[in-house]
Design a protein around this motif. Structure first.
Motif, PDB file in Angstrom:
ATOM      1  N   GLU A  65       2.355   1.880  -3.325  1.00  8.88           N
ATOM      2  CA  GLU A  65       1.414   2.442  -4.304  1.00  8.88           C
ATOM      3  C   GLU A  65       1.335   3.969  -4.132  1.00  8.88           C
ATOM      4  O   GLU A  65       1.332   4.719  -5.110  1.00  8.88           O
ATOM      5  CB  GLU A  65       0.039   1.781  -4.130  1.00  8.88           C
ATOM      6  CG  GLU A  65      -1.079   2.328  -4.989  1.00  8.88           C
ATOM      7  CD  GLU A  65      -0.804   2.266  -6.502  1.00  8.88           C
ATOM      8  OE1 GLU A  65       0.155   1.576  -6.920  1.00  8.88           O
ATOM      9  OE2 GLU A  65      -1.535   2.936  -7.267  1.00  8.88           O
ATOM     10  N   ASN A  66       1.308   4.444  -2.899  1.00 12.54           N
ATOM     11  CA  ASN A  66       1.299   5.887  -2.640  1.00 12.54           C
ATOM     12  C   ASN A  66       2.549   6.562  -3.212  1.00 12.54           C
ATOM     13  O   ASN A  66       2.475   7.652  -3.767  1.00 12.54           O
ATOM     14  CB  ASN A  66       1.217   6.178  -1.135  1.00 12.54           C
ATOM     15  CG  ASN A  66      -0.133   5.774  -0.569  1.00 12.54           C
ATOM     16  OD1 ASN A  66      -1.123   5.666  -1.319  1.00 12.54           O
ATOM     17  ND2 ASN A  66      -0.187   5.507   0.735  1.00 12.54           N
ATOM     18  N   LYS A 122       7.732  -4.527  -5.185  1.00 12.73           N
ATOM     19  CA  LYS A 122       6.382  -5.091  -5.186  1.00 12.73           C
ATOM     20  C   LYS A 122       6.442  -6.622  -5.147  1.00 12.73           C
ATOM     21  O   LYS A 122       5.734  -7.268  -4.369  1.00 12.73           O
ATOM     22  CB  LYS A 122       5.653  -4.630  -6.447  1.00 12.73           C
ATOM     23  CG  LYS A 122       4.159  -4.779  -6.357  1.00 12.73           C
ATOM     24  CD  LYS A 122       3.530  -4.032  -7.502  1.00 12.73           C
ATOM     25  CE  LYS A 122       2.126  -4.531  -7.784  1.00 12.73           C
ATOM     26  NZ  LYS A 122       1.597  -3.910  -9.010  1.00 12.73           N
ATOM     27  N   ARG A 169       4.295   5.457  -5.663  1.00 17.72           N
ATOM     28  CA  ARG A 169       4.195   5.446  -7.142  1.00 17.72           C
ATOM     29  C   ARG A 169       3.380   6.650  -7.625  1.00 17.72           C
ATOM     30  O   ARG A 169       3.797   7.380  -8.511  1.00 17.72           O
ATOM     31  CB  ARG A 169       3.540   4.144  -7.618  1.00 17.72           C
ATOM     32  CG  ARG A 169       3.626   3.922  -9.117  1.00 17.72           C
ATOM     33  CD  ARG A 169       2.705   2.788  -9.567  1.00 17.72           C
ATOM     34  NE  ARG A 169       1.271   3.122  -9.367  1.00 17.72           N
ATOM     35  CZ  ARG A 169       0.563   3.924 -10.160  1.00 17.72           C
ATOM     36  NH1 ARG A 169       1.116   4.484 -11.225  1.00 17.72           N
ATOM     37  NH2 ARG A 169      -0.705   4.157  -9.895  1.00 17.72           N
ATOM     38  N   ASP A 187       0.832  -1.212   0.000  1.00 14.75           N
ATOM     39  CA  ASP A 187       0.000   0.000   0.000  1.00 14.75           C
ATOM     40  C   ASP A 187       0.860   1.253   0.000  1.00 14.75           C
ATOM     41  O   ASP A 187       0.621   2.199  -0.760  1.00 14.75           O
ATOM     42  CB  ASP A 187      -0.899   0.022   1.241  1.00 14.75           C
ATOM     43  CG  ASP A 187      -2.028  -0.984   1.102  1.00 14.75           C
ATOM     44  OD1 ASP A 187      -2.193  -1.528  -0.013  1.00 14.75           O
ATOM     45  OD2 ASP A 187      -2.723  -1.242   2.112  1.00 14.75           O
TER      46      ASP A 187
END
Ligand code: PHE
Length: 339
Positions: A28-29, A78, A31, A25
């Motif tokens: 993802e932030n 990831k 990214r 998570d």
């Protein structure tokens, strides 16, 4: 000369954020923040338009290089999260349950159970007595004289502050306790812990286990004693074992004997395990001394019987060819797992 200072700072910060992040998570932030559609790199691409035209190709190449580097790095992180997650977090109901390592019965307990089973199968019951005994039960009632060395402070643990109270040095007091309470006939064994003031070495422990045996009836003879103990030895050590009885002395039996078994290692020929004797002592026994009966209120004109006592650690050592008593109490799994 084109200055990529701003780009380099952004790259450095992004790489450090990616390396530091601890979940998918969070990643993802990161990214979104750096290479998302409204991310920092997008801004930098847009600002490129304001720079001098001849710098633009170099700036473009540099920003693309950074974008690729960050994308690759994020992919790598990831996949790390996914694989670690597989191990710990994903519950797969189709997998067999994890194996639970089970403990095992301690070798001393195991041998004690075997001894119990053998005597139970011959019709013996099982009796218990206290570990903390009085001098009377441990010595006096067993015809052990006042001046006997076993009574000395350096052989026996006396309980401080309690007169005539001690930790039993053998299981023989259970004979007295049972006989005093119930009328004959008797046929029982009495397993339990015993204590002696010995310094720990390969053949001494201050706490060890014994099994006592007592059989009393109106026509019990020394032949019964031999038969029962010979059968016990065969069941314990295998049908080929030989036994022999040597005269001995105990204050509470008359006559007294010690029983030896033939050495299982050399089959009686003589080897280091039996000190080249071919025989190994396994227990003490004898016919109950009338003096003991009289302490317990049993009429020795009518009743007679035999008693025996054996050390369980000793039996276990002989059975498994163990040469150091200390192994039983060191809790080394490499030792304990073998039984
Ligand atoms: N109590 C004796 C000992 O500890 C063993 C024994 C028991 C001998 C019963 C004879 C009869 O050595």
């Amino acid at each position: 000369m084109t200055d990529f200072k701003e780009y380099t700072a952004a790259e450095k910060q992004a790489v450090s954020d990616i390396n530091k992040c601890s979940s998918a998570d969070e990643l993802e932030n990161i990214r979104v923040k750096y290479i998302g559609r409204q991310g920092l790199l997008k801004d930098l691409f847009s600002q490129m338009g304001k720079s001098p035209e001849k710098e633009r190709p170099a700036r473009g190449r540099e920003l693309n290089r950074i974008k690729k580097k960050l994308t690759d790095l994020m992919e790598k992180r990831k996949s790390e999260f996914v694989s670690s997650c597989k191990k710990e977090d994903i519950f797969d109901p189709t997998l067999p349950p994890p194996l639970i390592e089970r403990g095992k019965i301690h070798p001393v307990r195991k041998v004690l159970n075997e001894v119990e089973n053998i005597f139970r199968s011959m019709g013996f019951g099982v009796a218990y007595g206290p570990d903390v005994e009085t001098e009377y039960y441990n010595f006096t009632a067993l015809n052990i004289p006042e001046n006997h060395p076993a009574r000395a402070m350096h052989d026996t643990f006396y309980v401080k502050g309690y007169k005539n109270t001690l930790l039993r040095t053998h299981t023989s007091p259970v004979q007295v306790r049972v006989m005093e309470k119930k009328k004959p006939p008797y046929k029982f064994i009495a397993p339990g812990r015993c204590y002696r003031r010995d310094t720990v070495d390969a053949s001494h422990l201050p706490v060890f286990h014994q099994v006592e045996g007592l059989m009393v009836d109106c026509n019990v003879t020394f032949a019964d004693l031999k038969g029962v103990l010979h059968l016990f030895a065969k069941r314990m050590f295998g049908s080929k074992v030989k036994t022999r009885f040597r005269p001995s002395f105990f204050p509470f039996t008359e006559p007294s004997a010690e029983m030896d078994i033939s050495c299982g290692i050399c089959k009686g020929k003589g080897c280091p395990s039996c000190s080249y004797k071919g025989w190994l002592e396994i227990l003490g026994a004898g016919m109950v001394d009338p003096e003991v009966f009289s302490h317990c209120g049993v009429d020795s004109d009518k009743w007679q019987g035999f008693a025996f006592g054996m050390g369980i650690e000793r039996i276990a050592m002989l059975k498994y060819d163990i040469h150091d008593l200390r192994l039983f109490i060191q809790n080394d799994l490499r030792f304990l797992k073998q039984f």
